[in-house]
Design a protein around this motif. Sequence first.
Motif, PDB file in Angstrom:
ATOM      1  N   LEU A 170       0.834  -1.205   0.000  1.00  0.00           N
ATOM      2  CA  LEU A 170       0.000   0.000   0.000  1.00  0.00           C
ATOM      3  C   LEU A 170       0.871   1.259   0.000  1.00  0.00           C
ATOM      4  CD1 LEU A 170      -2.743   1.405   0.142  1.00  0.00           C
ATOM      5  CD2 LEU A 170      -2.685   1.145   2.640  1.00  0.00           C
TER       6      LEU A 170
ATOM      7  N   ALA B 177      -6.346   1.756  -0.783  1.00  0.00           N
ATOM      8  CA  ALA B 177      -6.873   0.750   0.154  1.00  0.00           C
ATOM      9  C   ALA B 177      -7.830  -0.193  -0.571  1.00  0.00           C
ATOM     10  CB  ALA B 177      -7.572   1.448   1.309  1.00  0.00           C
TER      11      ALA B 177
ATOM     12  N   THR C  53      -5.729  -2.579  -2.760  1.00  0.00           N
ATOM     13  CA  THR C  53      -4.646  -3.350  -2.121  1.00  0.00           C
ATOM     14  C   THR C  53      -5.149  -4.184  -0.939  1.00  0.00           C
ATOM     15  OG1 THR C  53      -3.222  -1.474  -2.634  1.00  0.00           O
ATOM     16  CG2 THR C  53      -2.310  -3.163  -1.178  1.00  0.00           C
TER      17      THR C  53
END
Length: 285
Positions: free
Chosen positions: A11, A275, A278
């Motif tokens: 991330l 977010a 990932t």
Amino acid sequence: MEADPLAPWLLAVKLGLYASALLAAGLGLHASMNIVERAERTRCLRLAALLGGAALVFAISRLLIANVQLGGSLGSIFDPATLAWTWPTLAPSSVAFAIGAGLLFVAWLFQRGAFAGLASVALASGFALTGHTQALEPPGLAPWAAGLHVLIAAFWIAAPVTLWPGASLSDANVLARTERFSRLALFSIPVLFALGLWLAVLLAGSISALLTSSYGQLLTAKLVVAGAALGLGAYNKQVVTRKLRETPTSGRRALTTTLSFDALLFAGALILVGAATTLTGPPTD
Ligand code: HEM
């Protein structure tokens, strides 16, 4: 399912890739579309080339993390056998980022806005050539919709850099840049929203999945954040631009405030899509 210990690293690298690739592409577009005046183009292209280089470093880091994820240990980070599996998947996207970074360097070296425009398309293609849209059966136009979506997002999120009323920028140039940017934003940003909404429903599978799945909820939150940035854009066009024309000092102050909030909202949008792509993913049922 056990959480992937590398997910936070992936991330972080992805957010670095988003920020550097989109700012590089956005500044490249602003230089090639003459939003930045000719006299300031060198500085703009130099910053874009530096950010393009950073994007390439993040793209390579993404590949190395994929190697560790697949190999199961840090020892496989440069392992050719593991790379033989990860490279075919990430090669098209990584090559697109390398071409984009290279073209930005050439654009800066030879002061050619056209190369900067091509570089921006190559960098945006880096996102079309990987990711959830490529996993669709069949992908159809979705990857190219994602690429165009990211290209327009790049044009938008570079605005706080290009329009920032720094001391070296005259009142006339601040106003001219703001007006030139708004003219192009007026028709391009609604396209970003339309493509984003279409992709969101397509990838989530349905409107109810968009509202109930964690992937969908992250994208919906991104839509809200982007909507707030759109509202600020309208305020900039209607109120701040008029202030810049009539009372430049207070206009510059107002622009500094709105661009600061814009930058925060853009960072929020990138964190939310990072977010979503990932830590979660489109619902599979
Ligand atoms: C400030 C505005 C926005 C920015 C900076 C932005 C940025 C991005 C970026 C960088 C990606 C590529 C992600 C990747 O491939 O890893 C992306 C994909 C996407 N964006 Fe946006 N976007 C914005 C607004 C929107 C809006 C308003 C929507 C509508 C819901 C939206 C929906 C999507 C969807 C569905 C994807 C594909 C996600 C996936 O591949 O799983 N975006 N966006």
